[in-house]
Design a protein around this motif. Structure first.
Motif, PDB file in Angstrom:
ATOM      1  N   LEU A  76      11.007 -12.747 -20.184  1.00 39.39           N
ATOM      2  CA  LEU A  76      12.454 -12.619 -20.267  1.00 39.39           C
ATOM      3  C   LEU A  76      13.042 -13.640 -21.252  1.00 39.39           C
ATOM      4  O   LEU A  76      13.952 -13.335 -22.011  1.00 39.39           O
ATOM      5  CB  LEU A  76      13.081 -12.810 -18.889  1.00 39.39           C
ATOM      6  N   ALA A  77      12.491 -14.844 -21.234  1.00 36.37           N
ATOM      7  CA  ALA A  77      12.962 -15.895 -22.143  1.00 36.37           C
ATOM      8  C   ALA A  77      12.738 -15.489 -23.600  1.00 36.37           C
ATOM      9  O   ALA A  77      13.588 -15.735 -24.461  1.00 36.37           O
ATOM     10  CB  ALA A  77      12.252 -17.206 -21.846  1.00 36.37           C
ATOM     11  N   ASP A  78      11.602 -14.873 -23.881  1.00 38.90           N
ATOM     12  CA  ASP A  78      11.279 -14.456 -25.246  1.00 38.90           C
ATOM     13  C   ASP A  78      12.081 -13.230 -25.672  1.00 38.90           C
ATOM     14  O   ASP A  78      12.449 -13.087 -26.843  1.00 38.90           O
ATOM     15  CB  ASP A  78       9.794 -14.139 -25.365  1.00 38.90           C
ATOM     16  N   LYS A  79      12.343 -12.341 -24.717  1.00 42.57           N
ATOM     17  CA  LYS A  79      13.004 -11.073 -25.014  1.00 42.57           C
ATOM     18  C   LYS A  79      14.494 -11.239 -25.301  1.00 42.57           C
ATOM     19  O   LYS A  79      15.083 -10.474 -26.074  1.00 42.57           O
ATOM     20  CB  LYS A  79      12.811 -10.135 -23.824  1.00 42.57           C
ATOM     21  N   ALA A  96      20.113 -27.705 -15.635  1.00 40.42           N
ATOM     22  CA  ALA A  96      19.918 -27.457 -17.063  1.00 40.42           C
ATOM     23  C   ALA A  96      20.115 -28.731 -17.879  1.00 40.42           C
ATOM     24  O   ALA A  96      19.377 -28.988 -18.831  1.00 40.42           O
ATOM     25  CB  ALA A  96      20.878 -26.365 -17.537  1.00 40.42           C
ATOM     26  N   ALA A  97      21.099 -29.526 -17.495  1.00 40.02           N
ATOM     27  CA  ALA A  97      21.397 -30.756 -18.240  1.00 40.02           C
ATOM     28  C   ALA A  97      20.269 -31.768 -18.148  1.00 40.02           C
ATOM     29  O   ALA A  97      20.077 -32.585 -19.047  1.00 40.02           O
ATOM     30  CB  ALA A  97      22.700 -31.373 -17.743  1.00 40.02           C
ATOM     31  N   HIS A  98      19.497 -31.710 -17.058  1.00 35.74           N
ATOM     32  CA  HIS A  98      18.441 -32.705 -16.841  1.00 35.74           C
ATOM     33  C   HIS A  98      17.033 -32.113 -16.916  1.00 35.74           C
ATOM     34  O   HIS A  98      16.054 -32.774 -16.562  1.00 35.74           O
ATOM     35  CB  HIS A  98      18.644 -33.392 -15.491  1.00 35.74           C
ATOM     36  N   GLY A  99      16.941 -30.861 -17.372  1.00 39.53           N
ATOM     37  CA  GLY A  99      15.622 -30.270 -17.598  1.00 39.53           C
ATOM     38  C   GLY A  99      14.847 -29.950 -16.338  1.00 39.53           C
ATOM     39  O   GLY A  99      13.609 -29.901 -16.368  1.00 39.53           O
ATOM     40  N   LEU A 100      15.536 -29.713 -15.233  1.00 35.79           N
ATOM     41  CA  LEU A 100      14.843 -29.356 -13.986  1.00 35.79           C
ATOM     42  C   LEU A 100      14.532 -27.865 -13.977  1.00 35.79           C
ATOM     43  O   LEU A 100      15.286 -27.054 -14.504  1.00 35.79           O
ATOM     44  CB  LEU A 100      15.708 -29.723 -12.774  1.00 35.79           C
ATOM     45  N   ALA A 101      13.433 -27.509 -13.342  1.00 36.40           N
ATOM     46  CA  ALA A 101      12.992 -26.114 -13.322  1.00 36.40           C
ATOM     47  C   ALA A 101      12.303 -25.833 -12.001  1.00 36.40           C
ATOM     48  O   ALA A 101      11.083 -25.923 -11.900  1.00 36.40           O
ATOM     49  CB  ALA A 101      12.065 -25.831 -14.502  1.00 36.40           C
ATOM     50  N   ASP A 102      13.087 -25.472 -10.981  1.00 38.63           N
ATOM     51  CA  ASP A 102      12.496 -25.254  -9.664  1.00 38.63           C
ATOM     52  C   ASP A 102      12.773 -23.858  -9.116  1.00 38.63           C
ATOM     53  O   ASP A 102      12.531 -23.574  -7.950  1.00 38.63           O
ATOM     54  CB  ASP A 102      12.998 -26.310  -8.665  1.00 38.63           C
ATOM     55  N   ASP A 103      13.322 -22.970  -9.962  1.00 39.62           N
ATOM     56  CA  ASP A 103      13.498 -21.582  -9.559  1.00 39.62           C
ATOM     57  C   ASP A 103      13.418 -20.713 -10.812  1.00 39.62           C
ATOM     58  O   ASP A 103      13.220 -21.217 -11.920  1.00 39.62           O
ATOM     59  CB  ASP A 103      14.814 -21.363  -8.792  1.00 39.62           C
ATOM     60  N   MET A 104      13.572 -19.403 -10.636  1.00 38.64           N
ATOM     61  CA  MET A 104      13.387 -18.475 -11.757  1.00 38.64           C
ATOM     62  C   MET A 104      14.410 -18.711 -12.866  1.00 38.64           C
ATOM     63  O   MET A 104      14.065 -18.734 -14.054  1.00 38.64           O
ATOM     64  CB  MET A 104      13.489 -17.034 -11.245  1.00 38.64           C
ATOM     65  N   THR A 107      13.932 -22.226 -14.685  1.00 36.07           N
ATOM     66  CA  THR A 107      12.691 -22.193 -15.459  1.00 36.07           C
ATOM     67  C   THR A 107      12.862 -21.364 -16.736  1.00 36.07           C
ATOM     68  O   THR A 107      12.420 -21.765 -17.820  1.00 36.07           O
ATOM     69  CB  THR A 107      11.552 -21.602 -14.608  1.00 36.07           C
ATOM     70  N   THR A 108      13.528 -20.238 -16.608  1.00 36.92           N
ATOM     71  CA  THR A 108      13.760 -19.381 -17.767  1.00 36.92           C
ATOM     72  C   THR A 108      14.664 -20.073 -18.787  1.00 36.92           C
ATOM     73  O   THR A 108      14.470 -19.944 -20.000  1.00 36.92           O
ATOM     74  CB  THR A 108      14.379 -18.041 -17.329  1.00 36.92           C
TER      75      THR A 108
END
Length: 399
Positions: A76-79, A96-104, A107-108
């Motif tokens: 999805l990120a690429d598309k 988003a501001a701190h680069g956290l990625a703990d869900d879909m 992460t996307t």
């Protein structure tokens, strides 16, 4: 938007229901729409609602992989040609501001190389919290796009800034994004804010202008590819990225700065509220109280817009603003001819949602030999793009 792939991220706020209307509108515009819902968002609206509207699988769980041949958040990120997060809660903005990625969704957002538009929506006190404002500033400085929230009655019962823009407004913002290079290379000068006319070192005469409209015009012009010089009187706003900023205080300062820049400028947008008069005498020291009455003699300031109109070339487009309290269109039309301008953006500042310091405006676009174009109440971001569209129309007519 036809043929464009737009990924809509929906986070957990009451405004999630508006995201369904947004997705429907984007599909009607011809976009290929995909949706990610956070777990919290599913408490407000179901994935099935979005799936019925966009006709593509709706992802809610990072560990759900409907197609074993690909990793969903990377695919999805690429598309995506554009990612829109609406509503964007304080939580997803912070992640988003701190680069956290703990869900879909988060992460996307980290994985995509597409432009990302955040549309914040939350309680007014949350929105104004310095931590949230700092996070928004970080996103803005890193090149993320932000849609200004609206102002009014919120679902929580508070009144203030924090409403998600209406779906049709978001569609206009997204449409403007696809046109973002339509002003590439155009040299634009914008003036903003209210000038200060000094009485003494601690006192001055000024007006209620916040500078928000001028700063929004500068920001949108940059986003659309223009080379922008912003001549700004004293305001409490952060200058938009990539503008050339010239700070001034008085009307004389602004007059001198604008005329010095004018020869190399193709479009002038005079959004500043310039004082018509200044004190004849400006005391070098603080004036002490002596009697019950104090008399200050005033003298006229130079008329910047009129002087620009006298000096303008055939290829320059001159835009003025008219903040009125009565006979708005008639006064704007008179100003248009008197100042030799090409466009006057007029508004009745007594109308609710159209005055100073608010984030919305209600304007009329006044040009020569054509009907006045009245716009409904809109965010200042949308008004800015409408004004820039009109400027491009004027330039095209001269080619």
């Amino acid at each position: 938007m036809k043929g464009k792939t737009i990924l809509v991220g929906v986070s957990g706020g009451i405004a999630a229901f508006k995201a369904a209307s947004l997705c429907s509108a984007l599909v009607k515009e011809g976009a290929d729409v995909h949706v990610i819902l956070t777990e919290s968002a599913t408490k407000f609206i179901t994935p099935l609602t979005f799936q019925s509207l966009v006709k593509t699988p709706v992802i809610t769980d990072i560990f759900t992989e409907p197609n074993p041949a690909e990793i969903s958040h990377i695919a999805l990120a690429d598309k995506a040609d554009l990612v829109v997060v609406a509503p964007a809660t304080a939580n997803i903005i912070g992640k988003a501001a701190h680069g956290l990625a703990d869900d879909m969704l988060s992460t996307t957002l980290l994985a995509t190389r597409a432009p990302v538009l955040f549309a914040p929506a939350m309680n007014v006190n949350m929105y104004n919290n310095p931590i949230v404002q700092e996070n928004l500033t970080k996103l803005r400085e890193r090149g993320y796009l932000l849609a200004e929230p609206g102002e009014g009655l919120l679902a929580c019962g508070y009144t203030g800034k924090g409403r998600l823009p209406e779906p049709e407004e978001l569609v206009e913002i997204i449409r403007a994004f696809w046109q973002q290079q339509d002003m590439k290379g155009i040299r634009i000068l914008v003036t903003a804010g209210g000038t200060r006319e000094r009485i003494d070192p601690v006192r001055y005469l000024t007006n209620d202008s916040s500078g928000k409209m001028g700063y929004q015009l500068a920001a949108e012009a940059v986003r659309r590819g223009a080379e922008v010089t912003l001549v700004s009187a004293a305001v409490g706003l952060t200058p938009p990225p990539k503008v050339r900023l010239i700070r001034v205080e008085s009307a004389i300062d602004m007059y001198e700065a604008v005329l010095a820049e004018l020869p190399g400028i193709e479009v002038v947008i005079k959004a500043a509220a310039v004082a018509d008069y200044r004190p004849v005498v400006q005391a070098d020291e603080k004036i002490k109280k002596t009697e019950d009455k104090m008399h200050i003699e005033l003298v006229r300031n130079p008329d910047i817009l009129a002087e620009i109109g006298r000096r303008k070339t055939e290829r320059q487009v001159i835009v003025g603003f008219a903040a009125e309290t009565n006979h708005t269109e008639a006064n704007a039309l008179e100003k248009l001819h008197k100042k030799n301008a090409d466009l006057i953006v007029a508004n009745d500042v007594t109308q609710e949602g159209a005055g100073f310091s608010v984030d919305t405006n209600i304007v009329s676009l006044v040009r020569r030999d054509r009907p006045v174009r009245q716009l409904p109440i809109m965010s200042k971001q949308s008004v800015a793009n409408a004004v820039l569209d009109e400027i491009l129309s004027i330039r095209r007519e001269r080619l």
